[in-house]
Scaffold this motif. Structure first.
Motif, PDB file in Angstrom:
ATOM      1  N   SER A 146      39.869  46.650  41.043  1.00  0.00           N
ATOM      2  CA  SER A 146      39.949  45.539  40.088  1.00  0.00           C
ATOM      3  C   SER A 146      38.649  44.740  40.065  1.00  0.00           C
ATOM      4  CB  SER A 146      41.123  44.622  40.431  1.00  0.00           C
ATOM      5  OG  SER A 146      40.946  44.011  41.698  1.00  0.00           O
ATOM      6  N   TRP A 147      38.450  44.054  38.950  1.00  0.00           N
ATOM      7  CA  TRP A 147      37.256  43.251  38.702  1.00  0.00           C
ATOM      8  C   TRP A 147      37.735  41.965  38.069  1.00  0.00           C
ATOM      9  CZ3 TRP A 147      38.202  48.246  38.070  1.00  0.00           C
ATOM     10  CH2 TRP A 147      37.350  49.158  38.685  1.00  0.00           C
ATOM     11  N   GLY A 148      37.258  40.803  38.527  1.00  0.00           N
ATOM     12  CA  GLY A 148      37.796  39.567  37.981  1.00  0.00           C
ATOM     13  C   GLY A 148      36.929  38.348  38.175  1.00  0.00           C
ATOM     14  N   LEU A 149      37.361  37.301  37.530  1.00  0.00           N
ATOM     15  CA  LEU A 149      36.769  35.979  37.628  1.00  0.00           C
ATOM     16  C   LEU A 149      37.694  35.160  38.504  1.00  0.00           C
ATOM     17  CD1 LEU A 149      34.519  34.114  36.552  1.00  0.00           C
ATOM     18  CD2 LEU A 149      36.044  33.552  34.657  1.00  0.00           C
ATOM     19  N   SER A 150      37.200  34.706  39.643  1.00  0.00           N
ATOM     20  CA  SER A 150      38.002  33.971  40.612  1.00  0.00           C
ATOM     21  C   SER A 150      37.764  32.469  40.451  1.00  0.00           C
ATOM     22  CB  SER A 150      37.626  34.419  42.031  1.00  0.00           C
ATOM     23  OG  SER A 150      38.329  33.680  42.987  1.00  0.00           O
ATOM     24  N   LEU A 151      38.829  31.723  40.266  1.00  0.00           N
ATOM     25  CA  LEU A 151      38.750  30.272  40.098  1.00  0.00           C
ATOM     26  C   LEU A 151      39.275  29.604  41.361  1.00  0.00           C
ATOM     27  CD1 LEU A 151      40.327  30.128  36.536  1.00  0.00           C
ATOM     28  CD2 LEU A 151      37.924  30.455  37.148  1.00  0.00           C
ATOM     29  N   ALA A 175      33.743  28.953  39.608  1.00  0.00           N
ATOM     30  CA  ALA A 175      34.113  30.316  39.241  1.00  0.00           C
ATOM     31  C   ALA A 175      33.168  31.294  39.916  1.00  0.00           C
ATOM     32  CB  ALA A 175      34.044  30.486  37.723  1.00  0.00           C
ATOM     33  N   SER A 176      33.738  32.366  40.435  1.00  0.00           N
ATOM     34  CA  SER A 176      32.962  33.428  41.065  1.00  0.00           C
ATOM     35  C   SER A 176      33.440  34.762  40.512  1.00  0.00           C
ATOM     36  CB  SER A 176      33.157  33.430  42.579  1.00  0.00           C
ATOM     37  OG  SER A 176      32.819  32.177  43.123  1.00  0.00           O
ATOM     38  N   ILE A 177      32.575  35.747  40.513  1.00  0.00           N
ATOM     39  CA  ILE A 177      32.942  37.083  40.088  1.00  0.00           C
ATOM     40  C   ILE A 177      33.340  37.885  41.320  1.00  0.00           C
ATOM     41  CG2 ILE A 177      32.173  39.180  38.926  1.00  0.00           C
ATOM     42  CD1 ILE A 177      32.291  36.701  37.110  1.00  0.00           C
ATOM     43  N   CYS A 178      34.512  38.508  41.259  1.00  0.00           N
ATOM     44  CA  CYS A 178      34.980  39.362  42.346  1.00  0.00           C
ATOM     45  C   CYS A 178      35.176  40.759  41.798  1.00  0.00           C
ATOM     46  CB  CYS A 178      36.325  38.879  42.862  1.00  0.00           C
ATOM     47  SG  CYS A 178      36.320  37.242  43.562  1.00  0.00           S
ATOM     48  N   TYR A 179      34.621  41.739  42.476  1.00  0.00           N
ATOM     49  CA  TYR A 179      34.860  43.108  42.058  1.00  0.00           C
ATOM     50  C   TYR A 179      34.761  44.029  43.250  1.00  0.00           C
ATOM     51  CZ  TYR A 179      29.763  43.163  41.961  1.00  0.00           C
ATOM     52  OH  TYR A 179      28.446  43.015  42.296  1.00  0.00           O
ATOM     53  N   THR A 211      43.896  29.934  44.569  1.00  0.00           N
ATOM     54  CA  THR A 211      42.985  30.645  43.691  1.00  0.00           C
ATOM     55  C   THR A 211      43.750  31.268  42.534  1.00  0.00           C
ATOM     56  OG1 THR A 211      41.618  31.215  45.600  1.00  0.00           O
ATOM     57  CG2 THR A 211      41.271  32.510  43.627  1.00  0.00           C
ATOM     58  N   ALA A 212      43.107  31.305  41.386  1.00  0.00           N
ATOM     59  CA  ALA A 212      43.593  32.102  40.257  1.00  0.00           C
ATOM     60  C   ALA A 212      42.500  33.108  39.928  1.00  0.00           C
ATOM     61  CB  ALA A 212      43.886  31.220  39.051  1.00  0.00           C
ATOM     62  N   CYS A 213      42.882  34.343  39.636  1.00  0.00           N
ATOM     63  CA  CYS A 213      41.919  35.392  39.293  1.00  0.00           C
ATOM     64  C   CYS A 213      42.333  36.044  37.984  1.00  0.00           C
ATOM     65  CB  CYS A 213      41.857  36.444  40.386  1.00  0.00           C
ATOM     66  SG  CYS A 213      41.360  35.800  41.991  1.00  0.00           S
ATOM     67  N   ILE A 214      41.351  36.224  37.104  1.00  0.00           N
ATOM     68  CA  ILE A 214      41.570  36.741  35.761  1.00  0.00           C
ATOM     69  C   ILE A 214      40.618  37.907  35.569  1.00  0.00           C
ATOM     70  CG2 ILE A 214      41.409  36.163  33.307  1.00  0.00           C
ATOM     71  CD1 ILE A 214      41.537  33.156  34.355  1.00  0.00           C
TER      72      ILE A 214
END
Length: 135
Positions: free
Chosen positions: A46-51, A56-60, A23-26
């Motif tokens: 943290s809040w991010g976009l998980s690839l 893509a999913s939103i993680c927060y 996974t990559a998270c931005i």
């Protein structure tokens, strides 16, 4: 670190390579984020976009919200932070996919986490953005 109430900031990430595993998270993190084992969006700081695996999913704050956005190598991901309203907006190839509120009384900073096989190119505005944010 971007202090609360100091305006807005945008950055872009071009995905140069990825693997089918990992996974990559931005995204962004507050002053409590940043331990070596922290993954963006998987902590309460943290809040991010998980690839992961082409989606893509939103993680927060440790929660996952599926965005059902497909991605591929070469795609451009944008993160827009508004420190006055405390909102972060995520983009994929110039299209806004989600906006959410964050809580960071002492400020926020761009944040990344990724595993072996991901290669990212970051642009904090030192060159023209491929997909500038909408206002």
């Amino acid at each position: 670190m971007l202090a609360r109430g100091t305006g807005s900031f945008f950055y872009e990430v071009v995905l140069l390579s990825a693997t089918s595993r990992g996974t990559a998270c931005i995204g962004i993190g507050n002053t409590r984020f940043g331990h070596m084992n922290d993954r963006v969006g998987r902590t309460d700081s943290s809040w991010g976009l998980s690839l992961c695996a082409g989606t893509a999913s939103i993680c927060y704050c440790g929660q996952l919200q599926l965005a059902s956005v497909q991605w591929a190598v070469g795609d451009v991901f944008g993160v827009f932070m508004d420190t006055t309203s405390e909102h972060v907006r995520f983009y994929v190839n110039g299209v806004s996919i989600l906006q959410t509120k964050y809580n960071a009384p002492l400020g926020i900073t761009p944040a990344f986490s990724y595993e072996f096989g991901y290669q990212l190119q970051l642009n904090y505005g030192e060159r023209p953005f491929i997909f500038p944010p909408d206002s």
